[in-house]
Design an enzyme around this catalytic site. Sequence first.
Site, PDB file in Angstrom:
ATOM      1  N   GLU A 147      22.054 -36.941  32.630  1.00  9.18           N
ATOM      2  CA  GLU A 147      19.879 -37.084  33.216  1.00  9.18           C
ATOM      3  C   GLU A 147      19.845 -37.824  33.414  1.00  9.18           C
ATOM      4  OE1 GLU A 147      17.692 -37.170  29.094  1.00  9.18           O
ATOM      5  OE2 GLU A 147      18.986 -35.985  28.308  1.00  9.18           O
ATOM      6  N   GLU A 177      20.057 -38.383  20.757  1.00  8.43           N
ATOM      7  CA  GLU A 177      19.814 -39.793  20.632  1.00  8.43           C
ATOM      8  C   GLU A 177      18.837 -40.608  18.515  1.00  8.43           C
ATOM      9  OE1 GLU A 177      15.844 -40.138  22.475  1.00  8.43           O
ATOM     10  OE2 GLU A 177      16.897 -39.811  24.671  1.00  8.43           O
TER      11      GLU A 177
END
Length: 387
Positions: A273, A168
């Site tokens: 995920e 991220e």
Amino acid sequence: MNLRFTSYTEARELGLLCSLVFGALLFSISAACAQLTLKEAFANTFRIGAALNPSQFSEENAEAVALIKSQFNSITPENILKWEAVHPKPDTFDFGPADSYVAFGEKYKMFIIGHTLVWHNQTPKWVFEDAQGTPLTRDALLERLHDHISKIVGRYKGKIRGWDVVNEAVDDNGNLRRSGWLRIIGEDYLVKAYEFAHEADPHVELYYNDYELEKEAKRKGVIALVKKLQAAGIQIAAVGNQAHYKLESPKLEQTDTVITELSKLGVKVNITELDINVLPAPGQFSGAEVSQLFEPAKGLDPYPNGLPDEIQQKLAKRYADLFSLFLKHRSSITRVTFWGVTDGDSWLNYFPVRGRTNYPLLFDRKGKPKPAYDAVIRLAPQQNQSK
Ligand code: XIL
């Protein structure tokens, strides 16, 4: 046993009944045999992974272990390899849980993932400061980063097969996130992190992992970042598309675009995920930025006693649609990892609102396959071959 029939018809009816019962029995036995598990059904397509936590890899619950080892062939640690867990103080590494995670993966021959080395969350404040609390210099932070990466990647060299090196790093506008890493080191913290990981284990796969890649600005930023890393000589094996999804969004076409555009970079696009949030979003919440937390409020926890059938069916269809898309892109995808095993394990029970009852995965709270599981299995190439 002495059976007496008063009429021929009675005897014939019983015969018919017996053969029906026997037939049904045979059918259900053969159906059970034909029912492959997730990892078997997708064996020649992609790995099927799950994020695990200590209660699972410590093997305290035999049923949980049985479920994991039969259904999955890859594992990711949900939290224990994040900086705050594995390196809580400057001179303290806590390798206990990570060692048992890796031992679990080796025991059951899983493809073991490391998650994650560089992130702005779950990283203690001290990382960016000296003993007096003064911000570190660029050189001191680089040295700390090098030490962290080489110790951890080095310890599991040859065992952990792929690392989410950076997680991220791109913000919603597609710019590099103004994290402590960027502010103190500058843009090249990214290249350095990948170089350090490669130096510690030259054979390990290096990944970049992020969420909401369906949003154009963000995706463009990630594409630009991967190109920069590649230009600097870094071999990115895959970009991880986290895929924390909802029932209605993102649209399938958007996920299609994500996989198509990213794979043009010459990298794999893994689903890292996956979960599908079936609960309403609190007011201003957007995305998967884990630092946003909301208090419970009216209407935010509508299914505390079970998921209504209508939503269950929607979830099954949503999973089936997504897996059809993943199959279409099978040459670009090597792994699909769920963020948890059963609904009870999921972080979505406490994020972004504490104390809810969510239903985002393929197994219910008792570990039983849900309709979404059957919908996914039905699509699998191996399953269809075995019919
Ligand atoms: C989450 C965990 O599931 C939670 O237990 C923890 O409290 C916060 O982090 N993106 C990621 C994961 O890359 O590491 C996050 O995991 C979910 C969002």
